[in-house]
Enzyme design. Structure first.
Site, short mmCIF file in Angstrom:
data_model
loop_
_atom_site.label_atom_id
_atom_site.label_comp_id
_atom_site.label_asym_id
_atom_site.label_seq_id
_atom_site.Cartn_x
_atom_site.Cartn_y
_atom_site.Cartn_z
N HIS A 90 3.23 -6.12 -1.09
CA HIS A 90 2.20 -5.43 -1.37
C HIS A 90 2.34 -4.42 -2.63
O HIS A 90 3.19 -3.81 -2.32
CB HIS A 90 1.38 -4.84 -0.32
CG HIS A 90 2.23 -4.13 0.46
ND1 HIS A 90 2.86 -4.39 1.63
CD2 HIS A 90 2.14 -2.61 0.56
CE1 HIS A 90 3.55 -3.51 2.21
NE2 HIS A 90 3.24 -2.49 1.70
N HIS A 144 0.86 -1.00 -3.80
CA HIS A 144 0.08 0.30 -3.48
C HIS A 144 -0.66 0.62 -5.04
O HIS A 144 0.22 0.68 -6.00
CB HIS A 144 0.69 1.47 -3.10
CG HIS A 144 1.41 1.30 -1.60
ND1 HIS A 144 0.74 1.67 -0.34
CD2 HIS A 144 2.31 0.65 -1.11
CE1 HIS A 144 1.45 1.52 0.48
NE2 HIS A 144 2.59 0.75 0.25
P1 AMP Z 1 4.47 0.05 3.22
O1 AMP Z 1 4.86 1.18 3.83
O2 AMP Z 1 4.57 0.12 1.69
O3 AMP Z 1 4.91 -1.33 3.94
O4 AMP Z 1 2.97 0.27 3.33
C1 AMP Z 1 2.09 -0.52 4.12
C2 AMP Z 1 0.53 0.26 4.17
O5 AMP Z 1 -0.20 -0.71 4.86
C3 AMP Z 1 0.50 1.49 4.63
O6 AMP Z 1 0.22 2.34 3.62
C4 AMP Z 1 -0.59 1.42 5.78
O7 AMP Z 1 -1.44 2.47 5.77
C5 AMP Z 1 -1.32 0.00 5.27
N1 AMP Z 1 -1.66 -0.70 6.33
C6 AMP Z 1 -1.18 -1.15 7.48
N2 AMP Z 1 -1.95 -1.78 8.20
C7 AMP Z 1 -3.22 -1.98 7.52
C8 AMP Z 1 -4.26 -2.67 7.76
N3 AMP Z 1 -4.87 -3.18 8.82
N4 AMP Z 1 -5.41 -2.57 6.82
C9 AMP Z 1 -5.33 -1.75 5.57
N5 AMP Z 1 -4.07 -1.15 5.40
C10 AMP Z 1 -2.97 -1.22 6.30
#
Ligand code: AMP
Ligand code: ZN
Length: 125
Positions: free
Chosen positions: A109, A111
């Site tokens: 993903h 950001h």
């Molecule tokens: P990363 O640390 O780059 O893997 O980022 C994962 C991101 O996903 C974090 O910023 C979380 O806040 C976000 N996240 C986790 N679960 C969900 C969800 N169900 N809906 C939206 N964002 C999420």
């Protein structure tokens, strides 16, 4: 490297399948974008491929067009979501990869973060 289309244990695959809710920003056949559940900036959403691809270290030549589409889409969505105009505004694109890269969800993903600054450079979320 071949990616499984979907992983039943993956939280983002569950969102893509519609089994978990999200605040959707954009969707097409290949991509989904939704707001981060714990925003670290006034604008903070994620763009992901629908195919379950774990990380940037699982990307190969066959994914170039997909990654290009994500990067091509990001500026448009960033502005639609309220990022301020360039050059005083702008946004950050961040892709955490692996544990030491700060990755928490093992589904690739991107950001996209922006908006008026109180958030810190390098902050993950
Ligand atoms: P990363 O640390 O780059 O893997 O980022 C994962 C991101 O996903 C974090 O910023 C979380 O806040 C976000 N996240 C986790 N679960 C969900 C969800 N169900 N809906 C939206 N964002 C999420
Ligand atoms: Zn997944």
């Amino acid at each position: 490297m071949t990616a499984a289309a979907s992983d039943p244990d993956c939280v983002f695959c569950k969102i893509i399948a519609g089994d978990l809710p999200c605040k959707k920003v954009y969707e097409d056949e290949e991509l989904l974008a939704f707001h981060d559940i714990a925003p670290g900036a006034p604008v903070h959403f994620l763009i992901l491929p629908k195919v379950h691809l774990e990380s940037m270290l699982h990307v190969d030549e066959g994914h170039q067009a997909l990654l290009g589409r994500i990067l091509g889409l990001a500026p448009r969505l960033a502005m639609e979501q309220g990022c301020n105009p360039y050059p005083d505004g702008g946004f950050r694109i961040m892709v955490n990869t692996g544990l030491e890269g700060g990755q928490e969800v093992a589904h690739l993903h991107f950001h996209v973060m922006g908006g008026a600054r109180s958030w810190k450079k390098g902050q993950a979320n």
